[in-house]
Every structure is written in C-alpha cells, then in structure tokens.
Design an enzyme around this catalytic site. Structure first.
Site, short mmCIF file in Angstrom:
data_model
loop_
_atom_site.label_atom_id
_atom_site.label_comp_id
_atom_site.label_asym_id
_atom_site.label_seq_id
_atom_site.Cartn_x
_atom_site.Cartn_y
_atom_site.Cartn_z
N LYS A 235 0.84 -1.21 0.00
CA LYS A 235 0.00 0.00 0.00
C LYS A 235 0.88 1.25 0.00
O LYS A 235 0.62 2.21 -0.72
CB LYS A 235 -0.94 0.00 1.20
N LYS B 210 -3.32 -10.85 -9.21
CA LYS B 210 -4.23 -11.37 -8.19
C LYS B 210 -5.59 -10.67 -8.27
O LYS B 210 -5.61 -9.44 -8.43
CB LYS B 210 -3.63 -11.14 -6.80
N LYS C 286 -10.18 -6.28 -5.12
CA LYS C 286 -11.03 -5.09 -5.28
C LYS C 286 -10.16 -3.88 -5.63
O LYS C 286 -10.53 -3.05 -6.43
CB LYS C 286 -11.74 -4.78 -3.96
#
Ligand code: AMP
Ligand code: TRP
Length: 335
Positions: free
Chosen positions: A118, A199, A202
C-alpha cells in the site's frame, strides 16, 4: 488455561466492496464446507473496523456490511451451524488489540507485505493501516481460534498473529499460557487471478463479482485478457487466465476434454478459440450461482432477517470474547 480441545474455526472478510470469485474460491467456499464438518465451532465475521483503514463513507460501509452478510446467507451459511457477526459488535477486540500491541515489535509490522504494497502504491499510511495485523491477531485469538481458513495473501498476517501469541504468553503468562496458537488453512484455490492475470482484488479493479449474470457477465468475461493466438490454432494452457477460471468450475474429468480443445485448437473437428472458452466459463458460472442468486435477491427484500442473524451472532461471539479478555487482563495484572 488449557488449549481449546475442539477445533475452533474463524475467519473475517472486509466489507470494502462486492464479493468476488477470489473471495469465494479462496475463502468463502471453505468457510461453508467447514460449517458442516465442525457445526457450532465456526465463526465468520465482517471486518468493518478493518475496512475503515480504506473506506471513509458511512453509508457505503453500512451497505457493504449488509451485502457481505446477504451473500454468505445466499451461498448457504447456516446460522444454526456457524456464527456470522459484525466485528464492531464485539468491541472487546479493540481492547485486546491494545494488549497485543504492547508485545508487538514495530519491526514485525514493518515487514508486512500488504502494508508495504500500500505504501509503495502511494497510499499515505495511517497508524490504523500500520497496526492492521494486530487487530487481525486480536480477532483470531479473542475466540481462541485454532484454524483460520483464508486465501494465500493472508498467510503472513496469520504468521504475525502466531508471533504475537508467543510474545504475549512469554511476557505475561509463561507458566500457564492464556492464548492459543492459530494455524492457517488454505483452500484448494488459495490464489485466484483477476481478469488481467494479476491477483484478483477489489483494489486492482480486476474482479468478477459473484452474482453477475446475463449481459453484464458476458461483458466482464469478454474483458479477460488473452494472448493473440490465431483462431483455430492450439491455445497455451498453462498461461491462459480463462483456463485458470475454468479450473475453478469444471471437474477434473471435464477439464481433460477442455484441455484437449486447447492443445489441438479444435472441438469436434471445428476450430476452438478463446471466445468458446469464455462461453464455457459464462455457462458454468451462471449455473453454479443460480440458486444463490435467487436467495440473494430474496434477502435484498428482507434486510431485517439479515440484521437478526448478525445480531444473534454477535451475542454468541461476545460471550466467548468476554471470557478471553478477562483471562488476558488477569494475566497482565489489569484485573
Ligand atoms: P478481503 O476481501 O481482502 O477481505 O479477503 C477476504 C478473503 O478472501 C481472505 O481470506 C482472502 O485471502 C481471500 N481472497 C481475496 N482475494 C483472493 C484471491 N484473489 N485469491 C484467493 N483468495 C482471495
Ligand atoms: N485481513 C483479512 C483480509 O483482508 C480480513 C480479516 C480481518 C481476517 N481479521 C481477520 C481474516 C481474522 C482472518 C482472520 O482478507
């Protein structure tokens, strides 16, 4: 405290969007199987505290929580066998998070892949994002879980929870360990790719959501990225994302035939291309989720039924949580 005699199964899922094939084959399918193998010992929760690290829209969060609960019920979660609840309905988990944070090294958290990813993607980290694995460890140990069924991306978080259990027991109760060491449990499909081959996630916008049907499903499957093999030529099997999806839905026997179409580029003497492979996927996905789709639509009209399941689940979960938190506080000298 003696370790729990029976297996206790626990897993969580974030209400950060509509559930997709990665969630289903990586996690939910095994959650549903396990409720039959271990009735009364499965706890599944909707990780709304965790979702706050990325979602800042109260209405969207509430709607997503309902959607996840509805989806589980539609897919066959039986509230008599498994406890389904909302993470924030058991606020003791935040208290345990604090206790665990006092024995968790900053270095351990700094090594978390999901945190590093992230940050690498330019998300400015909050303290909550950084300590996400401690909250997750608290989720697991609060219910004295022995097995945590998840997809591959969560393995590191569970290893971190194991470390925290060791550190807590060593620090506060070395002679009579209070916390139970959890083990991960991977499904048959711990890694499901997305339509772009990365992968399915969302946050990558590459998902196929569970109850898509008709035109929308055809459009989404049409977007699965394939190579430029000419129509009628042999298709690559190992690297084909469409084939990876077919593996999720078709039996090994059926896959033998499909693999043969790929190897020869022909079916029954006619050319076989990616369009045909995609059609096979659409057909099977439509029938696989047909019953669940109907139940899902019924539950959309019965929000109070869904809410009741969550409320009753929270009562059961909270009872277990209170016992553990009392043991932990006693071990630390807080009670
Ligand atoms: P999340 O949506 O991140 O809360 O994930 C919920 C569950 O789905 C976790 O057990 C994940 O490991 C699993 N999961 C999510 N994406 C995938 C994927 N692409 N392949 C396999 N499992 C996944
Ligand atoms: N971090 C998990 C995910 O994103 C969700 C989760 C939160 C979880 N707490 C958990 C999973 C406890 C298993 C056990 O998928």
């Amino acid at each position: 405290m003696q370790p729990a005699a029976k297996p206790r199964i626990l897993s969580g899922i974030q209400p950060s969007g509509i559930l997709h094939l990665g969630n289903y084959f990586g996690a939910i399918a095994q959650h549903l199987e396990l409720q039959h193998a271990h009735p009364g010992e499965c706890l599944y929760f909707i990780a709304d505290y965790h979702a706050l690290t990325t979602l800042r829209d109260a209405d969207a969060l509430r709607a997503n929580v309902q959607d996840v609960a509805r989806t589980y019920l539609a897919l066959g979660l039986d509230p008599q066998k498994a406890t389904l609840f909302r993470q924030s309905d058991v606020p003791e988990v935040t208290e345990l998070t604090w206790l665990l944070s006092t024995v968790t090294g900053v270095g351990l958290l700094e090594r978390a892949h999901s945190y590093k990813d992230k940050v690498a993607n330019n998300i400015r980290p909050s303290v909550g994002l950084f300590t996400y694995p401690i909250l997750m460890a608290a989720d697991i140990v609060l219910y004295r879980s022995t097995h945590v069924p998840v997809g591959k991306d969560q393995l590191q978080h569970i290893e971190m929870a194991q470390d925290m259990v060791t550190h807590f027991n060593q620090a506060f109760c070395p002679d009579a360990p209070v916390l139970q060491r959890p083990e991960p449990r991977l499904s048959k499909y711990p890694y499901v790719p997305g339509i772009d081959g990365r992968k399915m996630s969302k946050s990558y916008g590459n998902t196929i959501t569970l109850f898509l049907s008709g035109k929308k499903l055809r459009k989404r499957v049409g977007q699965i990225v394939t190579d430029s093999t000419e129509f009628g030529q042999p298709l690559p099997l190992k690297t084909c994302t469409v084939y990876k999806f077919l593996e999720l839905f078709y039996t090994p026997k059926e896959l033998e035939d499909i693999a043969e179409y790929y190897r020869t580029g022909r079916r029954d003497g006619e050319p076989f291309g990616y369009g045909h492979a995609k059609k096979l996927l659409i057909e099977r996905m439509t029938s696989h989720f047909a019953d669940a789709r109907v139940r899902y639509e019924q539950l959309v009209k019965a929000p109070e039924e869904v809410e009741n399941v969550l409320r009753e689940g929270a009562v059961r979960a909270r009872k277990l949580a209170r016992a553990t938190i009392a043991d932990c506080k006693r071990a630390c000298g807080l009670l």
